[in-house]
Design an enzyme around this catalytic site. Structure first.
Site, mmCIF file in Angstrom:
data_model
loop_
_atom_site.group_PDB
_atom_site.id
_atom_site.type_symbol
_atom_site.label_atom_id
_atom_site.label_comp_id
_atom_site.label_asym_id
_atom_site.label_seq_id
_atom_site.Cartn_x
_atom_site.Cartn_y
_atom_site.Cartn_z
ATOM 1 N N GLY A 144 -73.503 -12.874 6.672
ATOM 2 C CA GLY A 144 -74.741 -12.762 7.444
ATOM 3 C C GLY A 144 -75.008 -13.926 8.382
ATOM 4 O O GLY A 144 -76.143 -14.128 8.810
ATOM 5 N N SER A 145 -73.958 -14.670 8.747
ATOM 6 C CA SER A 145 -74.221 -15.796 9.654
ATOM 7 C C SER A 145 -74.690 -15.294 11.023
ATOM 8 O O SER A 145 -75.521 -15.937 11.661
ATOM 9 C CB SER A 145 -73.005 -16.718 9.773
ATOM 10 O OG SER A 145 -71.980 -16.140 10.525
ATOM 11 N N ASN A 146 -74.175 -14.144 11.461
ATOM 12 C CA ASN A 146 -74.680 -13.590 12.723
ATOM 13 C C ASN A 146 -76.145 -13.171 12.598
ATOM 14 O O ASN A 146 -76.927 -13.385 13.520
ATOM 15 C CB ASN A 146 -73.835 -12.389 13.167
ATOM 16 C CG ASN A 146 -72.636 -12.799 13.992
ATOM 17 O OD1 ASN A 146 -72.781 -13.142 15.158
ATOM 18 N ND2 ASN A 146 -71.462 -12.800 13.374
ATOM 19 N N ILE A 190 -70.723 4.415 10.192
ATOM 20 C CA ILE A 190 -72.064 4.961 10.451
ATOM 21 C C ILE A 190 -71.919 6.467 10.674
ATOM 22 O O ILE A 190 -71.220 6.903 11.589
ATOM 23 C CB ILE A 190 -72.686 4.294 11.700
ATOM 24 C CG1 ILE A 190 -72.871 2.785 11.465
ATOM 25 C CG2 ILE A 190 -74.012 4.945 12.065
ATOM 26 C CD1 ILE A 190 -73.844 2.412 10.379
ATOM 27 N N ASN A 212 -72.958 -2.538 17.716
ATOM 28 C CA ASN A 212 -72.082 -3.235 16.765
ATOM 29 C C ASN A 212 -71.404 -4.396 17.476
ATOM 30 O O ASN A 212 -71.188 -4.353 18.688
ATOM 31 C CB ASN A 212 -71.008 -2.257 16.260
ATOM 32 C CG ASN A 212 -70.061 -2.896 15.260
ATOM 33 O OD1 ASN A 212 -70.479 -3.637 14.364
ATOM 34 N ND2 ASN A 212 -68.776 -2.634 15.410
ATOM 35 N N HIS A 266 -67.786 -6.506 17.266
ATOM 36 C CA HIS A 266 -66.453 -6.422 16.667
ATOM 37 C C HIS A 266 -65.639 -7.640 17.111
ATOM 38 O O HIS A 266 -65.657 -7.982 18.300
ATOM 39 C CB HIS A 266 -65.759 -5.127 17.091
ATOM 40 C CG HIS A 266 -64.471 -4.918 16.372
ATOM 41 N ND1 HIS A 266 -64.412 -4.398 15.104
ATOM 42 C CD2 HIS A 266 -63.203 -5.218 16.727
ATOM 43 C CE1 HIS A 266 -63.144 -4.377 14.704
ATOM 44 N NE2 HIS A 266 -62.398 -4.871 15.667
HETATM 45 C C1 GAR Z 1 -68.204 -11.032 12.405
HETATM 46 O O1 GAR Z 1 -67.128 -11.755 12.923
HETATM 47 C C2 GAR Z 1 -68.209 -9.644 12.990
HETATM 48 O O2 GAR Z 1 -67.704 -9.567 14.277
HETATM 49 C C3 GAR Z 1 -67.311 -8.915 12.036
HETATM 50 O O3 GAR Z 1 -67.644 -9.408 10.767
HETATM 51 C C4 GAR Z 1 -68.016 -10.774 10.899
HETATM 52 C C5 GAR Z 1 -69.299 -10.986 10.120
HETATM 53 O O4 GAR Z 1 -69.580 -12.349 10.026
HETATM 54 N N1 GAR Z 1 -67.504 -7.484 12.125
HETATM 55 C C6 GAR Z 1 -66.505 -6.620 11.956
HETATM 56 O O5 GAR Z 1 -65.366 -6.970 11.687
HETATM 57 C C7 GAR Z 1 -66.895 -5.160 12.123
HETATM 58 N N2 GAR Z 1 -65.740 -4.309 12.133
HETATM 59 P P1 GAR Z 1 -71.001 -12.839 9.468
HETATM 60 O O6 GAR Z 1 -71.257 -12.085 8.148
HETATM 61 O O7 GAR Z 1 -70.796 -14.306 9.224
HETATM 62 O O8 GAR Z 1 -72.038 -12.543 10.494
#
Ligand code: GAR
Length: 186
Positions: free
Chosen positions: A12-14, A87, A101, A103
């Site tokens: 969940g850092s994003n 989804i 999303n 990616h």
């Molecule tokens: C992110 O790098 C995002 O782009 C990726 O998961 C990571 C989540 O990081 N998403 C995917 O790969 C979707 N197919 P976070 O939990 O630290 O935000």
């Protein structure tokens, strides 16, 4: 104020970065996760954002608590930030196609089922790609195939590892994902 909900399955850092960079313009009305052990739960609690844990099968059941909660809290956009489940049509229609999303590759390369997080960076390094990046796109009912909103690139060098790539990709995400959300909503 515009409202978003965030779906996340992992650290969940994003999600936290989106909160920090958009809080004067956008309200996060809920963070939804299918993973009761996800790091994003602690973050949401610390940031005082309501967090909702749901079961995978609720995604395809429009009479589930997941859907009634979404209706109650309200949102202008659903943001997938490290959400790993597909989804389904039900949610796409329910939200009137308002789902985006992020990616961690330059789609259409390295997209699809099983391609998430470090798996993507691993494949990029294995294939000796000279560039990688991020893609922010609308979500349709095919994994990672919806219309692209924007992409940002980085150079990959032979010295890069999964770790160094992951750090640089996350940096790009932290810079451009909040900007894109603000741009779409304001
Ligand atoms: C992110 O790098 C995002 O782009 C990726 O998961 C990571 C989540 O990081 N998403 C995917 O790969 C979707 N197919 P976070 O939990 O630290 O935000």
């Amino acid at each position: 104020m515009k409202k978003i909900v965030i779906f996340a399955s992992g650290s969940g850092s994003n999600a936290e970065n989106i909160f920090n960079k958009t809080k004067d313009k956008i309200e996060i009305t809920g963070i939804f996760t299918n993973n009761p052990n996800a790091g994003v739960i602690d973050r949401a609690n610390r940031l005082k954002i309501p967090v909702f844990i749901f079961q995978k099968n609720e995604l395809t059941d429009i009479n589930s608590i997941l859907y009634s909660t979404l209706s109650t809290i309200g949102y202008d956009l659903i943001v997938l930030a490290g959400f790993l489940l597909k989804i389904p049509d039900e949610l796409i229609q329910f939200s009137n196609n308002r789902i985006i999303n992020i990616h961690p590759s330059l789609l259409p390369k390295y997209g699809g089922k099983g391609m998430y997080g470090d798996n993507v960076h691993n494949a990029v390094i294995h294939n000796k790609e000279s560039e990688s990046g991020i893609t922010i796109h609308w979500v349709n009912n095919e994994y990672d195939k919806g219309a692209i909103i924007n992409q940002y690139k980085i150079i990959v060098t032979p010295e890069d590892s999964v770790e160094t790539l992951s750090i640089r990709i996350h940096k790009l995400e932290y810079e451009y994902f909040p900007k894109t959300i603000i741009h779409l909503l304001t």
